[in-house]
Design a protein around this motif. Structure first.
Motif, short mmCIF file in Angstrom:
data_model
loop_
_atom_site.label_atom_id
_atom_site.label_comp_id
_atom_site.label_asym_id
_atom_site.label_seq_id
_atom_site.Cartn_x
_atom_site.Cartn_y
_atom_site.Cartn_z
N VAL A 1 -1.09 32.81 87.15
CA VAL A 1 -0.26 32.71 88.35
C VAL A 1 0.74 31.61 88.09
O VAL A 1 0.41 30.43 88.07
CB VAL A 1 -1.12 32.41 89.59
N LYS A 2 1.99 32.01 87.87
CA LYS A 2 3.05 31.06 87.52
C LYS A 2 3.77 30.62 88.78
O LYS A 2 4.54 31.37 89.37
CB LYS A 2 4.02 31.69 86.53
N THR A 3 3.51 29.38 89.19
CA THR A 3 4.15 28.80 90.37
C THR A 3 4.80 27.49 89.97
O THR A 3 4.67 27.03 88.84
CB THR A 3 3.12 28.53 91.48
N VAL A 4 5.45 26.86 90.94
CA VAL A 4 6.06 25.55 90.69
C VAL A 4 4.99 24.56 90.20
O VAL A 4 5.20 23.83 89.24
CB VAL A 4 6.74 25.01 91.97
N GLY A 5 3.83 24.55 90.84
CA GLY A 5 2.79 23.58 90.50
C GLY A 5 1.99 23.90 89.27
O GLY A 5 1.40 23.02 88.65
N SER A 6 1.94 25.18 88.88
CA SER A 6 1.12 25.53 87.72
C SER A 6 1.94 25.72 86.44
O SER A 6 1.41 25.54 85.36
CB SER A 6 0.34 26.81 87.99
N TYR A 7 3.20 26.07 86.56
CA TYR A 7 3.96 26.50 85.38
C TYR A 7 5.19 25.65 85.08
O TYR A 7 5.47 25.35 83.93
CB TYR A 7 4.37 27.96 85.56
N TRP A 8 5.95 25.29 86.09
CA TRP A 8 7.25 24.64 85.85
C TRP A 8 7.06 23.30 85.16
O TRP A 8 6.24 22.49 85.58
CB TRP A 8 7.99 24.46 87.17
N PRO A 9 7.85 23.01 84.12
CA PRO A 9 7.67 21.76 83.39
C PRO A 9 8.39 20.55 83.99
O PRO A 9 8.01 19.41 83.71
CB PRO A 9 8.23 22.07 82.00
N TYR A 10 9.42 20.76 84.81
CA TYR A 10 10.20 19.63 85.33
C TYR A 10 10.50 19.82 86.82
O TYR A 10 10.93 20.90 87.24
CB TYR A 10 11.53 19.48 84.57
N ALA A 11 10.31 18.77 87.58
CA ALA A 11 10.60 18.80 89.02
C ALA A 11 12.11 18.92 89.25
O ALA A 11 12.53 19.49 90.26
CB ALA A 11 10.05 17.56 89.70
N THR A 12 12.91 18.42 88.34
CA THR A 12 14.37 18.50 88.50
C THR A 12 14.85 19.94 88.46
O THR A 12 15.86 20.28 89.08
CB THR A 12 15.08 17.69 87.41
N THR A 13 14.13 20.81 87.76
CA THR A 13 14.48 22.23 87.71
C THR A 13 14.33 22.85 89.09
O THR A 13 15.14 23.69 89.49
CB THR A 13 13.58 22.96 86.69
N LEU A 14 13.31 22.44 89.83
CA LEU A 14 13.11 22.93 91.19
C LEU A 14 14.29 22.54 92.07
O LEU A 14 14.84 23.36 92.79
CB LEU A 14 11.80 22.40 91.76
N PHE A 15 14.69 21.27 92.00
CA PHE A 15 15.85 20.80 92.77
C PHE A 15 17.08 21.62 92.41
O PHE A 15 17.80 22.11 93.29
CB PHE A 15 16.11 19.31 92.49
N ASP A 16 17.33 21.79 91.12
CA ASP A 16 18.51 22.51 90.66
C ASP A 16 18.51 23.94 91.19
O ASP A 16 19.53 24.44 91.67
CB ASP A 16 18.56 22.51 89.13
N TYR A 17 17.38 24.60 91.12
CA TYR A 17 17.30 25.99 91.57
C TYR A 17 17.54 26.10 93.07
O TYR A 17 18.31 26.95 93.52
CB TYR A 17 15.96 26.61 91.18
N ILE A 18 16.87 25.25 93.83
CA ILE A 18 17.05 25.28 95.29
C ILE A 18 18.51 25.00 95.63
O ILE A 18 19.11 25.69 96.46
CB ILE A 18 16.13 24.26 95.99
N ARG A 19 19.09 24.00 94.99
CA ARG A 19 20.47 23.60 95.30
C ARG A 19 21.47 24.71 95.02
O ARG A 19 22.39 24.95 95.80
CB ARG A 19 20.83 22.36 94.48
N ARG A 20 21.31 25.41 93.90
CA ARG A 20 22.30 26.41 93.52
C ARG A 20 22.04 27.80 94.07
O ARG A 20 22.97 28.56 94.29
CB ARG A 20 22.40 26.50 91.99
N ALA A 21 20.75 28.16 94.31
CA ALA A 21 20.44 29.55 94.61
C ALA A 21 19.78 29.81 95.97
O ALA A 21 19.62 30.96 96.35
CB ALA A 21 19.53 30.10 93.52
N MET A 22 19.41 28.78 96.68
CA MET A 22 18.67 28.98 97.94
C MET A 22 19.42 28.37 99.12
O MET A 22 20.22 27.48 98.92
CB MET A 22 17.28 28.35 97.83
N PRO A 23 19.14 28.81 100.32
CA PRO A 23 18.29 29.94 100.67
C PRO A 23 18.98 31.25 100.33
O PRO A 23 20.22 31.32 100.26
CB PRO A 23 18.09 29.80 102.18
#
Length: 179
Positions: free
Chosen positions: A100-122
């Protein structure tokens, strides 16, 4: 007939490959070079070290509010997934037959989460969140994954310092031109 089709397909592939690697010989006289200001307006990506993080600060509490308003309809009220991807859980499943690949189990960098939310969400209106809201939603998603306490806040200094659980489980890029 098959040989003729194969010959036509091969010729087309060769033409397209040749055209992709050659310099255009004709200037069409349309368009212009982008200005530095125009480039800066689109240059909002953030790398794994936090380069290009904007000013601002967002708390888990604000993130909970923004998530409820902007994200829960797709990702579930607690990030459990729905129409959108599951964002939480999955710890300890990556080496199993059903990871189960989620932010907490799979993603290597927290900055990637910020970048994705900023550019692609909502989803219906990407790039509509303020920097503070993006920091806040990032904090809340990390909190849901057990990576931040309820009273935490993130900014350009604290976000890159978060060590994600799966950071060391990726293979480096062996190409000599990649640092």
């Amino acid at each position: 007939m098959q040989m003729r089709n194969l010959l036509i397909a091969s010729s087309a592939a060769f033409f397209l490959a040749s055209a992709a690697h050659s310099e255009p010989s004709v200037k069409l006289g349309i368009g212009r070079t982008a200005t530095e200001a125009e480039i800066a307006g689109w240059n909002i990506d953030v790398d794994r070290t936090g380069t290009n993080l904007p000013p601002g600060k967002g708390s888990v509490g604000l993130g909970r509010e923004v998530f409820d308003q902007q994200c829960a309809a797709c990702h579930g009220s607690k990030g459990e997934g729905g129409v959108g991807d599951k964002l939480v859980g999955g710890q300890g499943t990556l080496a199993t037959p059903n990871p189960v690949k989620t932010v907490g189990s799979y993603w290597p960098y927290a900055t990637t989460l910020f970048d994705y939310i900023r550019r692609a969400m909502p989803h219906p209106s990407p790039q509509s969140l303020s920097n503070e809201e993006v920091y806040a939603v990032t904090a809340y998603v990390l909190h849901l994954n057990g990576l931040l306490p309820d009273n935490a806040a993130l900014d350009a200094k604290t976000l890159p310092a978060i060590r994600m659980p799966n950071r060391d489980n990726f293979v480096g890029d062996p190409r000599p031109d990649v640092k």
